[in-house]
Motif scaffolding. Structure first.
Motif, PDB file in Angstrom:
ATOM      1  N   MET A 189      13.605   2.677  19.889  1.00  0.00           N
ATOM      2  CA  MET A 189      15.027   2.495  19.678  1.00  0.00           C
ATOM      3  C   MET A 189      15.397   3.094  18.324  1.00  0.00           C
ATOM      4  O   MET A 189      14.736   2.866  17.327  1.00  0.00           O
ATOM      5  N   SER A 190      16.443   3.925  18.352  1.00  0.00           N
ATOM      6  CA  SER A 190      16.815   4.636  17.125  1.00  0.00           C
ATOM      7  C   SER A 190      18.021   4.014  16.485  1.00  0.00           C
ATOM      8  O   SER A 190      18.832   3.354  17.142  1.00  0.00           O
ATOM      9  N   LEU A 191      18.098   4.238  15.182  1.00  0.00           N
ATOM     10  CA  LEU A 191      19.222   3.706  14.426  1.00  0.00           C
ATOM     11  C   LEU A 191      20.480   4.484  14.768  1.00  0.00           C
ATOM     12  O   LEU A 191      20.444   5.690  15.088  1.00  0.00           O
ATOM     13  N   PRO A 192      21.631   3.812  14.718  1.00  0.00           N
ATOM     14  CA  PRO A 192      22.877   4.522  15.002  1.00  0.00           C
ATOM     15  C   PRO A 192      23.156   5.564  13.928  1.00  0.00           C
ATOM     16  O   PRO A 192      23.004   5.327  12.737  1.00  0.00           O
ATOM     17  N   GLY A 193      23.512   6.762  14.391  1.00  0.00           N
ATOM     18  CA  GLY A 193      23.827   7.882  13.503  1.00  0.00           C
ATOM     19  C   GLY A 193      22.625   8.683  13.046  1.00  0.00           C
ATOM     20  O   GLY A 193      22.773   9.682  12.339  1.00  0.00           O
ATOM     21  N   LEU A 194      21.434   8.203  13.382  1.00  0.00           N
ATOM     22  CA  LEU A 194      20.241   8.925  12.942  1.00  0.00           C
ATOM     23  C   LEU A 194      20.080  10.258  13.687  1.00  0.00           C
ATOM     24  O   LEU A 194      19.681  11.270  13.102  1.00  0.00           O
ATOM     25  N   ASP A 195      20.399  10.243  14.983  1.00  0.00           N
ATOM     26  CA  ASP A 195      20.267  11.509  15.746  1.00  0.00           C
ATOM     27  C   ASP A 195      21.218  12.580  15.216  1.00  0.00           C
ATOM     28  O   ASP A 195      20.856  13.763  15.107  1.00  0.00           O
ATOM     29  N   ALA A 196      22.438  12.128  14.884  1.00  0.00           N
ATOM     30  CA  ALA A 196      23.393  13.106  14.353  1.00  0.00           C
ATOM     31  C   ALA A 196      22.934  13.657  13.003  1.00  0.00           C
ATOM     32  O   ALA A 196      23.067  14.859  12.710  1.00  0.00           O
ATOM     33  N   LEU A 197      22.329  12.771  12.182  1.00  0.00           N
ATOM     34  CA  LEU A 197      21.840  13.226  10.879  1.00  0.00           C
ATOM     35  C   LEU A 197      20.698  14.235  11.031  1.00  0.00           C
ATOM     36  O   LEU A 197      20.635  15.252  10.350  1.00  0.00           O
ATOM     37  N   VAL A 198      19.802  13.905  11.974  1.00  0.00           N
ATOM     38  CA  VAL A 198      18.674  14.814  12.210  1.00  0.00           C
ATOM     39  C   VAL A 198      19.162  16.162  12.748  1.00  0.00           C
ATOM     40  O   VAL A 198      18.680  17.244  12.364  1.00  0.00           O
ATOM     41  N   GLU A 199      20.129  16.059  13.694  1.00  0.00           N
ATOM     42  CA  GLU A 199      20.663  17.326  14.261  1.00  0.00           C
ATOM     43  C   GLU A 199      21.355  18.167  13.186  1.00  0.00           C
ATOM     44  O   GLU A 199      21.213  19.406  13.139  1.00  0.00           O
ATOM     45  N   HIS A 200      22.064  17.487  12.296  1.00  0.00           N
ATOM     46  CA  HIS A 200      22.733  18.222  11.225  1.00  0.00           C
ATOM     47  C   HIS A 200      21.731  18.900  10.297  1.00  0.00           C
ATOM     48  O   HIS A 200      21.883  20.063   9.892  1.00  0.00           O
ATOM     49  N   GLU A 201      20.661  18.141   9.982  1.00  0.00           N
ATOM     50  CA  GLU A 201      19.613  18.707   9.125  1.00  0.00           C
ATOM     51  C   GLU A 201      18.915  19.875   9.816  1.00  0.00           C
ATOM     52  O   GLU A 201      18.588  20.898   9.184  1.00  0.00           O
ATOM     53  N   ARG A 202      18.710  19.760  11.118  1.00  0.00           N
ATOM     54  CA  ARG A 202      18.055  20.856  11.853  1.00  0.00           C
ATOM     55  C   ARG A 202      18.927  22.101  11.870  1.00  0.00           C
ATOM     56  O   ARG A 202      18.446  23.239  11.713  1.00  0.00           O
ATOM     57  N   GLN A 203      20.213  21.935  12.048  1.00  0.00           N
ATOM     58  CA  GLN A 203      21.112  23.083  12.065  1.00  0.00           C
ATOM     59  C   GLN A 203      21.144  23.792  10.713  1.00  0.00           C
ATOM     60  O   GLN A 203      21.194  25.035  10.627  1.00  0.00           O
ATOM     61  N   GLU A 204      21.136  22.967   9.620  1.00  0.00           N
ATOM     62  CA  GLU A 204      21.124  23.586   8.297  1.00  0.00           C
ATOM     63  C   GLU A 204      19.847  24.396   8.078  1.00  0.00           C
ATOM     64  O   GLU A 204      19.883  25.512   7.526  1.00  0.00           O
ATOM     65  N   ARG A 205      18.722  23.803   8.513  1.00  0.00           N
ATOM     66  CA  ARG A 205      17.462  24.537   8.351  1.00  0.00           C
ATOM     67  C   ARG A 205      17.446  25.818   9.208  1.00  0.00           C
ATOM     68  O   ARG A 205      16.916  26.862   8.798  1.00  0.00           O
ATOM     69  N   LEU A 206      17.996  25.746  10.404  1.00  0.00           N
ATOM     70  CA  LEU A 206      18.059  26.946  11.243  1.00  0.00           C
ATOM     71  C   LEU A 206      18.937  28.018  10.598  1.00  0.00           C
ATOM     72  O   LEU A 206      18.612  29.211  10.606  1.00  0.00           O
ATOM     73  N   ALA A 207      20.055  27.600  10.027  1.00  0.00           N
ATOM     74  CA  ALA A 207      20.926  28.579   9.353  1.00  0.00           C
ATOM     75  C   ALA A 207      20.210  29.226   8.166  1.00  0.00           C
ATOM     76  O   ALA A 207      20.303  30.457   7.951  1.00  0.00           O
ATOM     77  N   ASP A 208      19.492  28.372   7.407  1.00  0.00           N
ATOM     78  CA  ASP A 208      18.729  28.952   6.293  1.00  0.00           C
ATOM     79  C   ASP A 208      17.659  29.911   6.790  1.00  0.00           C
ATOM     80  O   ASP A 208      17.415  30.974   6.189  1.00  0.00           O
ATOM     81  N   ALA A 209      17.001  29.558   7.882  1.00  0.00           N
ATOM     82  CA  ALA A 209      15.954  30.432   8.443  1.00  0.00           C
ATOM     83  C   ALA A 209      16.542  31.756   8.925  1.00  0.00           C
ATOM     84  O   ALA A 209      15.975  32.850   8.699  1.00  0.00           O
TER      85      ALA A 209
END
Length: 863
Positions: A1-21
């Motif tokens: 069970m995941s914390l509320p808003g954690l998936d959105a935070l992870v997705e946001h962090e992943r998108q930033e890393r993809l943009a940097d890559a």
């Protein structure tokens, strides 16, 4: 069970890393592209043709291109300048050689000697022909009673004169003993100038020709032209190889299409034969490696990327479970992608292997899959035969095209070997030229000094020659001016002779006045005075240079120059005018003589200077020649590389190469072949000259025999003529005198006729002159009567005057008489009468002379 808003935070962090890559990947791509373009521009852009190897279809041979770099712009400009200079040099050389070029030499041996008659034989034949034509025949001679227009003796005289003129022309055309034929002289000069003894350049006495002397500019031009030729040879060969590569590309495409058709035909015919698929090898297209990515490069890039990712994952291990979880999820998520990439790599590697491995067999399943379905199971015999013929023809065409390409490639390979040898020899020659250029640069200073001295001397010599030519022209002009003055003086003398021809009574006195030399400057200074003293300076000084035409008493004569008594004043004035003209001409002649002497002295001085300049120029040329020999000796010390093949070596010992080749000589095969050919030509010419000499000797013998026979016949005829004359006349008679006896001389008749005509004209002219003289006599008589009446009148008036004066004096005597005045008056009257009488006597004497001249017959007209 995941914390509320954690998936959105992870997705946001992943998108930033993809943009940097993506940004990093784009930056790395741009950097790599720039680096690659710079490397290509630095290394590959300067190459006109890269290095590649082209293989044959049968795998038995290959040919490589020549790596050729682009020439710099400065070098291209220098090459263009060298080409222009070489073209101008060749043009000047052709212009200098074209006008004086003449084919001088021995005549062609194929012309027989019978077609080349000698001058003597030709002249003899012509003389015989002319004598035969001019000699009268026996039937053409006319007798004494003949009515022919031309007498017999006249015909013989014409024939004799014609023979004499012919002999004179023939003897005039006979050459002297020292005569040399111009063609032979020109041939000897050409032989002496062109036939060389092939002296070596290392010979101490070798003199390099003027047009072959090398300078730094000429050597650099040779180097530039050699580099141009090397680049042109490489370009031509590379174009040929590139053309072969393009041909192979088109052949590969055609063969692949033919292979598909053959696979279909094999399937229809039931033939299980694998058809290979052709492709260009990587070493045949190296420039494609810069744009095509191979599977090996992809695997290497993937391994490098995985190592970098592993290193980054190890560095982020202490960030917590979010990152590790994300990383694990990413790893799990990327596993299928990696597997797909591995599958793609494996497929790509198989395609590359099939593409790179040329001449490899494709699997049967590929051919079977390429065949369309629904084909008939059985074929008729005719259809099968037609398909077999089509298949065989297609195979034959493929094999023929491959064989033709392999043959062209083998020929190109042979050319490549020959070009490589030539390029190596050219490189060695270029290195030798570079060393020679250094030697020439070292010697350039001294050579320029010597050349400058020679140019200065040559310029001085040209100026001196121009000055000398100008002096000669001035001398000729002055001589012409002196000749004109002499001609004018002669014309004046002739005019004086004509003028005094009818004045024999006054000829001596007028001639003496004409020959008198007058001091013209003093005369001009005292010409304005009057009286006897003012003109006393006009006295004559005899000119010793004129041959003493004046008498000594004339030199001392200081009196006035007057017209001789009885001479016409107009004639006297004309004589004085002619004397002035003569004196002007003599002054001009004297002045011209002085100027000519000065010009001669100046010409002598210029001639001496010209000799000195020639001596100094010869000394400079000698120094320059010694310097050229020294420079050539320094150039000969440089080692030269000459590439020889085994068939070019003729210096053998015992059928093999000697251990030491220092005694050998490198000689051109063309020159050697030309020498051998010239030996054969000389043998042929020698044989032809011997044949011509024999023919000339035979003609000379024949002519000598004919001459002896003619002389014997002439001696016989002379003896018979002498015997006949002795029998008839008792002595030898001159035949030329006999021709003149009893025969009217046509020339004498013409002279008599002309003399008769001249006598008639002289008689008519004499009659005319007699009539004129009679008229003049009547006129003289009338003038004499008129003068007599005038004298009588003067005498009567004088008597009347004397009587009147006597009456006056008698009337005055009564008043006062002076005996001295009476005496003076009587003397004055007497002097006046004496002067009148003398003047009248002069007039009468002139009239008497004219009458005597008119009465005298002038026999010179009829003589």
């Amino acid at each position: 069970m995941s914390l509320p808003g954690l998936d959105a935070l992870v997705e946001h962090e992943r998108q930033e890393r993809l943009a940097d890559a993506h940004a990093q990947a784009a930056y790395d791509t741009e950097v790599a592209t720039l680096q690659l373009s710079k490397l290509q521009q630095y290394f590959a852009a300067q190459l006109l043709v890269p290095y590649f190897t082209l293989h044959s279809f049968n795998g038995n041979g290959s040919v490589s291109s020549l790596r050729q770099a682009e020439l710099p712009q400065e070098l291209l400009f220098d090459i263009y300048g060298a080409e222009a200079e070489e073209a101008q040099h060749q043009l000047i050389k052709q212009q200098l050689a074209a006008p004086g070029k003449s084919a001088v030499g021995v005549k062609a041996p194929d012309q027989p000697a019978a077609e080349q008659p000698t001058r003597a034989a030709t002249g003899h034949a012509q003389s015989q022909q002319q004598v035969t034509i001019l000699e009268p025949s026996s039937t053409g001679l006319t007798g004494p009673g003949s009515s022919s227009a031309t007498p017999r003796a006249e015909v013989w005289r014409q024939a004799k004169r014609a023979r004499a003129a012919e002999w004179a022309a023939f003897n005039a055309s006979k050459p002297v003993s020292t005569y040399e034929a111009p063609a032979d002289v020109a041939a000897v000069e050409e032989a002496a100038a062109t036939i060389g003894d092939y002296k070596l350049k290392i010979d101490p006495g070798y003199v390099l020709p003027e047009d072959q002397r090398m300078t730094p500019s000429k050597k650099r031009r040779q180097m530039l032209l050699l580099m141009r030729d090397m680049a042109a040879a490489q370009t031509s060969y590379n174009k040929r190889v590139l053309g072969l590569r393009d041909s192979k590309r088109s052949l590969v495409a055609q063969h692949n299409k033919a292979a598909e058709r053959l696979a279909l035909l094999n399937q229809l015919l039931g033939i299980h034969e694998a058809m290979p698929r052709l492709a260009m090898l990587p070493e045949e297209e190296p420039e494609q490696q810069l744009t095509i990515i191979t599977p090996a490069q992809l695997e290497q890039h993937a391994a490098a990327k995985k190592a970098a990712a592993t290193k980054a994952a190890g560095g982020d291990a202490g960030l917590g479970g979010f990152v590790s979880g994300g990383g694990a999820g990413g790893a799990k998520g990327t596993a299928p992608a990696s597997k797909a990439a591995a599958d793609a790599d494996s497929k790509g590697g198989t395609h590359a292997g099939s593409a790179n491995g040329a001449q490899t067999a494709a699997p049967d399943s590929c051919v079977a899959a390429a065949a369309p379905g629904g084909l008939p199971a059985a074929l008729s015999q005719a259809e099968r035969r037609w398909l077999e013929v089509d298949r065989q023809q297609l195979l034959s065409e493929m094999l023929a095209q491959q064989s033709a390409f392999d043959g062209s490639l083998a020929s190109c390979r042979q050319s490549r070997f020959e070009l490589a040898v030539g390029l190596k020899a050219a490189e060695g020659q270029l290195l030798l030229m570079a060393k020679e250029l250094e030697v020439l640069k070292d010697a350039q200073v001294r050579e320029l000094v010597l050349e400058g001295k020679r140019a200065d001397k040559a310029q001085d010599q040209a100026e001196l020659a121009a000055r000398l030519a100008e002096v000669n022209r001035s001398l000729d002009a002055k001589r012409a001016e002196g000749g004109a003055a002499a001609a004018r003086k002669a014309a004046v003398m002739a005019e004086l002779d004509v003028m005094l021809a009818d004045q024999q009574a006054f000829r001596d006195s007028l001639t003496k006045i004409f020959n008198r030399r007058v001091k013209r400057s003093r005369r001009q200074a005292g010409s304005g005075g009057d009286g006897g003293d003012g003109s006393s300076d006009e006295g004559s000084d005899a000119d010793e240079e004129d041959g003493g035409k004046q008498d000594s008493d004339e030199d001392d004569d200081a009196g006035d120059e007057v017209c001789p008594p009885g001479c016409e004043p107009g004639l006297y004035e004309r004589v004085v005018e002619l004397r002035e003209r003569r004196l002007d001409d003599e002054e001009v002649a004297a002045e011209v003589s002085k100027v000519v002497e000065g010009i001669k002295k100046e010409r002598e001085q210029l001639s001496k200077k010209a000799k000195l300049l020639e001596q100094s120029l010869a000394a400079i040329n000698q120094d320059l020649l010694a310097f050229q020999q020294e420079k050539q000796g320094r150039l000969n010390q440089l080692p030269a590389i000459v590439a020889l093949r085994l068939h070019q070596i003729s210096h053998l010992e015992g059928g093999g190469l000697p251990a030491d080749l220092s005694g050998g000589l490198v000689f051109s095969q063309q020159q050697l072949a030309r020498l051998k050919q010239r030996m054969q030509e000389l043998d042929t010419e020698r044989a032809w000259l011997k044949q011509q000499q024999k023919e000339l000797q035979r003609q000379a013998s024949q002519l000598a025999a004919d001459r002896a026979a003619k002389e014997a016949h002439l001696a016989e005829l002379t003896g018979r003529c002498r015997d006949v004359q002795m029998l008839k006349f008792g002595q030898v008679i001159d035949v030329s005198l006999l021709d003149m006896i009893g025969v009217r001389n046509q020339g004498a008749d013409e002279l008599r006729k002309a003399l008769k005509q001249q006598g008639h004209s002289s008689t008519a002219e004499l009659t005319d002159w007699d009539a004129r003289i009679a008229a003049k006599r009547r006129e003289l008589l009338a003038m004499t009567r008129e003068n007599t009446n005038t004298l009588n009148t003067v005498t009567g008036m004088a008597r009347t005057q004397r009587s009147v004066e006597a009456a006056v004096m008698e009337g005055r005597s009564a008043l006062w008489q002076d005996p001295l005045d009476n005496k003076r008056a009587a003397l004055a009257q007497r002097d006046k009468l004496v002067a009148t009488i003398h003047s009248q006597a002069g007039v009468l004497e002139a009239l008497r002379n004219q009458i005597a001249v008119m009465r005298r017959k002038d026999t010179a007209v009829c003589s």
